[in-house]
Scaffold this active site. Sequence first.
Site, short mmCIF file in Angstrom:
data_model
loop_
_atom_site.label_atom_id
_atom_site.label_comp_id
_atom_site.label_asym_id
_atom_site.label_seq_id
_atom_site.Cartn_x
_atom_site.Cartn_y
_atom_site.Cartn_z
N HIS A 209 2.87 18.01 38.45
CA HIS A 209 3.17 18.26 39.86
C HIS A 209 4.51 17.70 40.31
O HIS A 209 4.88 17.84 41.47
CB HIS A 209 2.05 17.72 40.76
C1 UD1 Z 1 2.82 13.21 46.81
C2 UD1 Z 1 3.61 11.96 46.44
C3 UD1 Z 1 3.59 11.78 44.92
C4 UD1 Z 1 2.17 11.80 44.38
C5 UD1 Z 1 1.50 13.09 44.83
C6 UD1 Z 1 0.08 13.20 44.35
C7 UD1 Z 1 5.55 11.45 47.86
C8 UD1 Z 1 7.01 11.45 47.93
N1 UD1 Z 1 5.01 12.09 46.81
O1 UD1 Z 1 3.50 14.33 46.26
O2 UD1 Z 1 4.19 10.53 44.61
O3 UD1 Z 1 2.21 11.73 42.97
O4 UD1 Z 1 1.51 13.11 46.27
O5 UD1 Z 1 -0.44 14.43 44.75
O6 UD1 Z 1 4.90 10.89 48.72
N2 UD1 Z 1 -0.04 20.27 50.12
C9 UD1 Z 1 -1.22 20.94 50.33
N3 UD1 Z 1 -2.30 20.23 50.76
C10 UD1 Z 1 -2.24 18.89 51.01
C11 UD1 Z 1 -1.01 18.22 50.79
C12 UD1 Z 1 0.06 18.93 50.34
O7 UD1 Z 1 -1.32 22.13 50.13
O8 UD1 Z 1 -3.27 18.29 51.38
C13 UD1 Z 1 1.12 21.03 49.62
C14 UD1 Z 1 2.10 21.35 50.72
O9 UD1 Z 1 2.61 22.60 50.50
C15 UD1 Z 1 3.20 20.30 50.52
C16 UD1 Z 1 3.15 20.09 49.01
O10 UD1 Z 1 1.79 20.26 48.64
O11 UD1 Z 1 4.43 20.74 50.96
C17 UD1 Z 1 3.62 18.73 48.59
O12 UD1 Z 1 2.91 17.71 49.31
P1 UD1 Z 1 3.60 16.26 49.59
O13 UD1 Z 1 2.63 15.34 50.23
O14 UD1 Z 1 4.90 16.47 50.28
O15 UD1 Z 1 3.96 15.74 48.15
P2 UD1 Z 1 3.20 15.81 46.76
O16 UD1 Z 1 3.96 16.72 45.86
O17 UD1 Z 1 1.73 16.03 46.91
#
Ligand code: UD1
Length: 360
Positions: A209
């Site tokens: 991821h």
């Molecule tokens: C975040 C953490 C990362 C961790 C990961 C575990 C930061 C910088 N990154 O990354 O260190 O390893 O979580 O998962 O804090 N989304 C959904 N549903 C949700 C949350 C997110 O669909 O409940 C999608 C959204 O499109 C979002 C993308 O996932 O834009 C990324 O989510 P985000 O929280 O920005 O970062 P992660 O890649 O999950």
Amino acid sequence: MKVTIIAGARPNFMKIAPIIRAIKESSKSGNNISYRLVHTGQHYDQKLSGSFFDELNIPTPDVNLEVGSGSHAAQTAQIMIKFEQELIQHPCDYVLVVGDVNSTMACAIVAKKLHTKVIHVEAGLRSFDLKMPEEINRMVTDAITDLFFTTSDLAGDNLMKAGIPSDAIFFVGNTMIDTLIANLDNLRAPDIFEQQQLQSGNYWIMTLHRPSNVDEAQKLLGLLTLISSNAAGKPVIFPVHPRTANTLKDLGDLPANIIFTDPLPYLEFMYLVKNASAAITDSGGIQEETTYLGIPCITLRENTERPETVTIGSNVLCGFDPEKMKNAFHELNSGNWKKGKIPELWDGKAAERIVETLLL
Ligand code: UD1
């Protein structure tokens, strides 16, 4: 003593569960310690958040700031704006943050500016790779933390090199491993185990991821193709993070022996890890969990903030180098994988040590 505990994203939930349990037990036995749980809402899907609260018996948060997704700046800013209001309305003695996600850094900054002491659990980890947002989060958080709880001696060394006094650093072990140990007897097979007729020791588990691995479609396809063709006929089970799913939807045919599934609840995911012949990942936590379980782990990253999983544990770093990956797959398929050991103090009692230290 009032401690406000912050959780925002999936890897935070396994780390706070045992801390909350230890605080509750300590309070029951008469100690003056209580907690307030703040969920920032960085992760909001049932599969990335709610299911972890249900399975790990984490109490419903006292408040959910519901910040949701956004660019790094937008998400961090939203968390800061909302947590500032929350902390003004509910002051405490300490704000406790875990890990290295945006919620960790954002809440640490807010707390410190409101003159509230900051506790960082899993402090001092460093990949020395400033292209990773998590490395920036770790450095900023540790620059303003008051009490540092670490998972290894090396993390303490990193902090001391940055000028942190040794009497603020407490090597207590690993709260993510506390959760794993506490749940080893509760793990359960996901439906996919039977559907795919998986057998213990005869499949690989994979997670990817990190933006550097999954944001570019062709790079992701290249990785999947390489992994699939080196799996020696084994199925590769791939629970897909929403970020990765977003890239996969633009790709056409995908290798047949890679079995894609939604993100899994903790107890089902760890069942798959425990019974796999190997894990392929770019996650931080899975490097640690496989080291504890003695499962071979191939990490598709150039560096790791958890080097003891490589020097002591069962992890190997392959970066993005196809030759290194092929060598690792060869070692794996020929049964020559190194035998790792469990790092010091990864014994299920880290959270108890944290609470004991706070009460000193
Ligand atoms: C975040 C953490 C990362 C961790 C990961 C575990 C930061 C910088 N990154 O990354 O260190 O390893 O979580 O998962 O804090 N989304 C959904 N549903 C949700 C949350 C997110 O669909 O409940 C999608 C959204 O499109 C979002 C993308 O996932 O834009 C990324 O989510 P985000 O929280 O920005 O970062 P992660 O890649 O999950």
